[in-house]
Motif scaffolding. Structure first.
Motif, short mmCIF file in Angstrom:
data_model
loop_
_atom_site.label_atom_id
_atom_site.label_comp_id
_atom_site.label_asym_id
_atom_site.label_seq_id
_atom_site.Cartn_x
_atom_site.Cartn_y
_atom_site.Cartn_z
N ARG A 27 -21.59 55.54 38.53
CA ARG A 27 -20.44 54.66 38.50
C ARG A 27 -19.17 55.50 38.44
O ARG A 27 -19.20 56.68 38.11
N VAL A 28 -18.05 54.87 38.73
CA VAL A 28 -16.77 55.56 38.66
C VAL A 28 -16.07 55.14 37.38
O VAL A 28 -15.97 53.95 37.07
N PHE A 29 -15.60 56.11 36.63
CA PHE A 29 -14.87 55.86 35.39
C PHE A 29 -13.38 56.01 35.68
O PHE A 29 -12.93 57.06 36.12
N VAL A 30 -12.61 54.96 35.45
CA VAL A 30 -11.18 54.97 35.74
C VAL A 30 -10.42 54.69 34.46
O VAL A 30 -10.73 53.73 33.75
N LYS A 31 -9.45 55.54 34.13
CA LYS A 31 -8.60 55.33 32.96
C LYS A 31 -7.21 54.92 33.41
O LYS A 31 -6.66 55.51 34.34
N ALA A 32 -6.67 53.91 32.76
CA ALA A 32 -5.27 53.53 33.01
C ALA A 32 -4.39 54.52 32.25
O ALA A 32 -4.74 54.96 31.15
N GLY A 33 -3.27 54.86 32.83
CA GLY A 33 -2.36 55.80 32.19
C GLY A 33 -1.85 55.28 30.85
O GLY A 33 -1.66 54.08 30.68
N ARG A 34 -1.65 56.17 29.91
CA ARG A 34 -1.21 55.79 28.57
C ARG A 34 0.14 55.07 28.59
O ARG A 34 0.38 54.17 27.80
N PHE A 35 1.01 55.47 29.47
CA PHE A 35 2.34 54.90 29.50
C PHE A 35 2.52 53.89 30.63
O PHE A 35 3.64 53.58 31.03
N GLU A 36 1.42 53.39 31.16
CA GLU A 36 1.46 52.36 32.21
C GLU A 36 2.00 51.07 31.59
O GLU A 36 1.50 50.61 30.57
N PRO A 37 3.03 50.45 32.18
CA PRO A 37 3.64 49.26 31.57
C PRO A 37 2.85 47.98 31.86
O PRO A 37 3.37 47.02 32.44
N THR A 38 1.59 47.92 31.47
CA THR A 38 0.73 46.79 31.83
C THR A 38 1.19 45.47 31.22
O THR A 38 0.98 44.42 31.82
N SER A 39 1.81 45.50 30.06
CA SER A 39 2.25 44.24 29.44
C SER A 39 3.63 43.82 29.92
O SER A 39 4.10 42.73 29.59
N GLN A 40 4.30 44.66 30.71
CA GLN A 40 5.65 44.35 31.18
C GLN A 40 5.68 43.87 32.62
O GLN A 40 6.71 43.41 33.10
N VAL A 41 4.57 43.96 33.33
CA VAL A 41 4.50 43.58 34.74
C VAL A 41 3.85 42.22 34.85
O VAL A 41 2.78 41.98 34.27
N CYS A 42 4.46 41.31 35.60
CA CYS A 42 3.91 39.97 35.79
C CYS A 42 2.62 40.07 36.61
O CYS A 42 2.63 40.61 37.71
N SER A 43 1.53 39.54 36.07
CA SER A 43 0.25 39.60 36.78
C SER A 43 0.20 38.60 37.94
O SER A 43 -0.66 38.71 38.80
N ALA A 44 1.13 37.66 37.98
CA ALA A 44 1.16 36.66 39.06
C ALA A 44 1.92 37.17 40.29
O ALA A 44 1.44 37.06 41.42
N CYS A 45 3.11 37.75 40.06
CA CYS A 45 3.92 38.15 41.22
C CYS A 45 4.19 39.65 41.30
O CYS A 45 4.67 40.14 42.31
N GLY A 46 3.89 40.42 40.22
CA GLY A 46 4.05 41.87 40.26
C GLY A 46 5.41 42.41 39.90
O GLY A 46 5.64 43.61 39.99
N VAL A 47 6.32 41.56 39.46
CA VAL A 47 7.66 42.01 39.10
C VAL A 47 7.63 42.63 37.71
O VAL A 47 7.05 42.08 36.79
N LYS A 48 8.28 43.80 37.55
CA LYS A 48 8.38 44.44 36.25
C LYS A 48 9.56 43.84 35.50
O LYS A 48 10.70 43.93 35.94
N ASP A 49 9.26 43.18 34.39
CA ASP A 49 10.28 42.47 33.62
C ASP A 49 11.00 43.36 32.63
O ASP A 49 12.03 42.99 32.10
N GLY A 50 10.48 44.51 32.35
CA GLY A 50 11.14 45.44 31.44
C GLY A 50 10.53 45.44 30.05
O GLY A 50 9.75 44.56 29.70
N PRO A 51 10.91 46.43 29.25
CA PRO A 51 10.32 46.55 27.91
C PRO A 51 10.75 45.41 26.99
O PRO A 51 11.84 44.86 27.13
#
Length: 93
Positions: A27-51
């Motif tokens: 299998r492939v093991f993939v890590k998300a970057g530590r500083f990836e703004p996953t909670s700041q990006v809208c999962s519906a449209c992809g717009v980064k709303d900011g911190p």
């Protein structure tokens, strides 16, 4: 002070085990970057709303109006990122 070191070592060992198990079962093991703004990006449209401060648990996207729970939105973004990584390397996760 020692508690943080133990926590870091434990987390590193956990990730090493996951990576080892992924290789073992082809299998492939993939890590998300530590500083990836996953909670700041809208999962519906992809717009980064900011911190946002950590006490803000729900937020509304200014672009599409979708209301997000911070943790659920981050989980959706991580899942989508893992899917894109799988598509790019055509491997099983």
């Amino acid at each position: 002070r020692l508690g943080k070191s133990v926590h870091d070592a434990g987390w590193a060992q956990f990730l090493a085990m996951l990576e080892y198990k992924a290789q073992r079962y082809a299998r492939v093991f993939v890590k998300a970057g530590r500083f990836e703004p996953t909670s700041q990006v809208c999962s519906a449209c992809g717009v980064k709303d900011g911190p946002k401060p950590l006490h803000v648990r729900t937020w509304t996207c200014t672009h599409c109006g979708t209301v997000h729970d911070r943790d659920h939105n981050a989980a959706k973004n991580v899942k989508q990122a893992a899917g894109l990584a799988v598509t790019a390397c055509r491997a099983q996760v």
